[in-house]
Scaffold this motif. Structure first.
Motif, mmCIF file in Angstrom:
data_model
loop_
_atom_site.group_PDB
_atom_site.id
_atom_site.type_symbol
_atom_site.label_atom_id
_atom_site.label_comp_id
_atom_site.label_asym_id
_atom_site.label_seq_id
_atom_site.Cartn_x
_atom_site.Cartn_y
_atom_site.Cartn_z
ATOM 1 N N ARG A 1 5.326 4.238 10.884
ATOM 2 C CA ARG A 1 5.056 2.614 11.098
ATOM 3 C C ARG A 1 4.012 2.373 11.831
ATOM 4 O O ARG A 1 3.583 1.439 11.569
ATOM 5 N N ARG A 2 3.746 3.374 13.007
ATOM 6 C CA ARG A 2 2.697 2.938 13.403
ATOM 7 C C ARG A 2 1.243 3.090 13.068
ATOM 8 O O ARG A 2 0.282 2.453 13.110
ATOM 9 N N LEU A 3 1.330 3.881 11.838
ATOM 10 C CA LEU A 3 0.084 4.221 11.086
ATOM 11 C C LEU A 3 0.015 2.912 10.033
ATOM 12 O O LEU A 3 -0.936 2.993 9.389
ATOM 13 N N ALA A 4 0.975 2.266 10.259
ATOM 14 C CA ALA A 4 1.154 1.065 9.593
ATOM 15 C C ALA A 4 1.127 1.292 7.950
ATOM 16 O O ALA A 4 0.538 0.591 7.076
ATOM 17 N N LEU A 5 1.918 2.411 7.523
ATOM 18 C CA LEU A 5 2.226 2.546 6.082
ATOM 19 C C LEU A 5 2.767 1.661 5.658
ATOM 20 O O LEU A 5 3.746 1.051 5.898
ATOM 21 N N ASP A 6 2.566 1.544 4.069
ATOM 22 C CA ASP A 6 3.523 0.980 3.287
ATOM 23 C C ASP A 6 4.794 1.144 3.650
ATOM 24 O O ASP A 6 5.024 2.326 3.359
ATOM 25 N N PRO A 7 5.866 0.357 3.628
ATOM 26 C CA PRO A 7 7.103 0.731 4.089
ATOM 27 C C PRO A 7 7.901 1.712 2.971
ATOM 28 O O PRO A 7 8.504 2.656 3.072
ATOM 29 N N ALA A 8 7.406 1.342 1.648
ATOM 30 C CA ALA A 8 7.861 2.309 0.597
ATOM 31 C C ALA A 8 7.153 3.576 0.830
ATOM 32 O O ALA A 8 7.774 4.482 0.426
ATOM 33 N N ALA A 9 5.971 3.778 1.412
ATOM 34 C CA ALA A 9 5.414 4.957 1.627
ATOM 35 C C ALA A 9 6.012 5.797 2.755
ATOM 36 O O ALA A 9 5.907 7.137 3.041
ATOM 37 N N VAL A 10 6.721 5.150 3.737
ATOM 38 C CA VAL A 10 7.075 5.788 5.014
ATOM 39 C C VAL A 10 8.010 6.993 4.725
ATOM 40 O O VAL A 10 7.757 8.113 5.028
ATOM 41 N N ASP A 11 8.974 6.763 3.856
ATOM 42 C CA ASP A 11 10.023 7.850 3.582
ATOM 43 C C ASP A 11 9.326 9.040 3.180
ATOM 44 O O ASP A 11 9.496 10.274 3.359
ATOM 45 N N ALA A 12 8.353 8.847 2.122
ATOM 46 C CA ALA A 12 7.723 10.124 1.572
ATOM 47 C C ALA A 12 7.026 10.716 2.308
ATOM 48 O O ALA A 12 6.981 11.809 2.350
#
Ligand code: NAD
Length: 388
Positions: free
Chosen positions: A59-70
């Motif tokens: 989340r700190r890397l500001a990944l797209d929420p959809a990409a966080v889990d992956a």
């Protein structure tokens, strides 16, 4: 172009607070991690903690929420459990041991690792206070044993003290240093001496505060306020309560004993009393302050009537120049360089500036000595004397 070499496989012994934090860092940076713990439940808890930590990082890397889990799942796929130390040592390129702080236990672990590891494998301990040499003595190849002292929480704190013994091979030290640097940490080099850099040089931060309280020269709040005003995020008493009065006292005792009981670093009777009474700081609800539901409400009754006769600048100088005195001693004893000590105290103990930078800013060593003499701290002033 030749292919990029595969990142090292990192073995971690102990899946507790530090082991999980270091594992998270290694996974973040694309390593495979092999984790061993004597307790299977600790592995499960460690895995959960690593997953949460990776999620926060994503989340700190500001990944797209959809990409966080992956992203988190991708990193976690690199984590495996090793059932035995032999299996872990057999495949790791670097091992970081973060089991309990117990010399006999660590020696046993290192003996087992040394027997099964390839000759090139670096064996590191995350000990905070034990002698790395004493651990290394247990193995056949002590030249590959090193200290990598991470701070808590490991994924957040940038500083790593790289501790070499008289027998550590320079190649092993360079590889370990390059590895932690590639994890976006800041390595500093420390000799294998009590408290390494931070836990030794920063001792006067709390000890001098306790001395002033004990002598009826300054109250708990006056000391903390004077230090905050200087740009520290918290004062010495707030820090002791946060870390635990017992934890701080154990560190103070360890360094004092290790250095041959110098009077200037003698642990305070106040802390001994608090520990005996079970007043351990935040975690027990009372230390120097009182806490209700984890929130500070006021100063503990025992210290409520403490007087303050010293000015804020005197309180501050006794503490920060006390640290400067210890820093000069550490350099004179070849514990570390002045530049590494400055870095270590800024990154590992949240000092707004390092003790050598401060000495410069205060007009140099002679001016600081004169100030310490004027403050009645001749013993500390002498630490800044020229020893050539
Ligand atoms: N917590 C800190 O603030 C901190 C900071 C720097 C260094 N350290 C050092 O790091 C080390 C670990 O501290 P921690 O706070 O993570 O402790 P912890 O109690 O959270 O975790 C220790 C883990 O080691 C496991 N363990 C015990 N014996 C073992 C063995 N023989 N083989 C494998 N695993 C074993 C335990 O089951 C536990 O899961 C200690 O040496 C400590 O001094 C701690």
């Amino acid at each position: 172009m030749p292919p990029e070499p595969a990142p090292a496989i990192v073995g971690i012994v102990g899946a507790g607070t530090m082991g999980a934090g270091i594992a998270q860092l290694a996974l973040e940076h694309g390593h495979e991690v092999v984790l061993h713990d004597v307790d299977d439940a600790a592995i499960d808890r460690g895995r959960d903690r690593i997953r949460e930590g990776l999620g926060r990082r994503a989340r700190r890397l500001a990944l797209d929420p959809a990409a966080v889990d992956a992203w988190v799942d991708g990193r976690l796929a690199g984590l495996r459990q090793a059932e035995t130390l032999a299996l872990l040592a057999g495949e790791a390129d670097v091992v970081v041991e973060a089991a309990l702080e117990d010399l006999a236990l660590k020696r046993e672990i290192f003996r087992a690792l040394d027997e099964s590891a390839e000759a090139e494998t670096v064996l590191a301990t995350n000990t905070s206070a034990l002698s790395v040499s004493a651990i290394a003595e247990a193995v056949d190849r002590p030249e590959r044993v090193i200290g990598l002292h991470f701070f808590n929480p490991a994924p957040v704190m940038r500083l790593v003290e790289v501790v070499t013994t008289a027998r550590t091979d320079s190649g092993a030290a360079e590889r370990a240093t390059a590895l932690v640097a590639s994890w976006d940490r800041t390595p500093v080099r420390s000799a294998d001496s009590p408290g390494f850099i931070v836990n030794r040089v920063n001792r006067p931060f709390t000890i001098e505060a306790l001395r002033m309280l004990e002598a009826g020269e300054a109250s708990v709040e006056a000391v903390d306020a004077a230090i905050r005003q200087d740009g520290f995020p918290m004062g010495p008493f707030e820090l002791i309560d946060l870390a635990g009065v017992d934890v701080n006292l154990a560190a103070a005792r360890g360094v004092w004993e290790g250095l041959g009981r110098p009077e200037r670093l003698r642990p305070s009777a106040i802390q001994e009393r608090l520990v005996e009474a079970g007043h351990l700081g935040r975690k027990s609800g009372e230390g120097f302050y009182r806490y209700v539901h984890g929130r500070r409400v006021d100063v503990a009754a025992e210290f409520a009537a403490a007087a303050t006769t010293l000015d804020a600048d005197v309180i501050r100088d006794r503490i920060v120049l006390g640290v400067a005195g210890e820093a000069w001693t550490a350099v004179a004893e070849n514990v570390a360089t002045a530049a590494d000590i400055d870095l270590a105290l800024r990154l590992g103990a949240a000092h707004p500036i390092g003790p050598f930078e401060r000495t410069e800013r205060r007009g140099g060593r002679a001016a600081v000595r004169a100030r310490l003499e004027a403050l009645g701290r001749r013993d500390v002033a002498l630490l800044l004397a020229d020893r050539q």
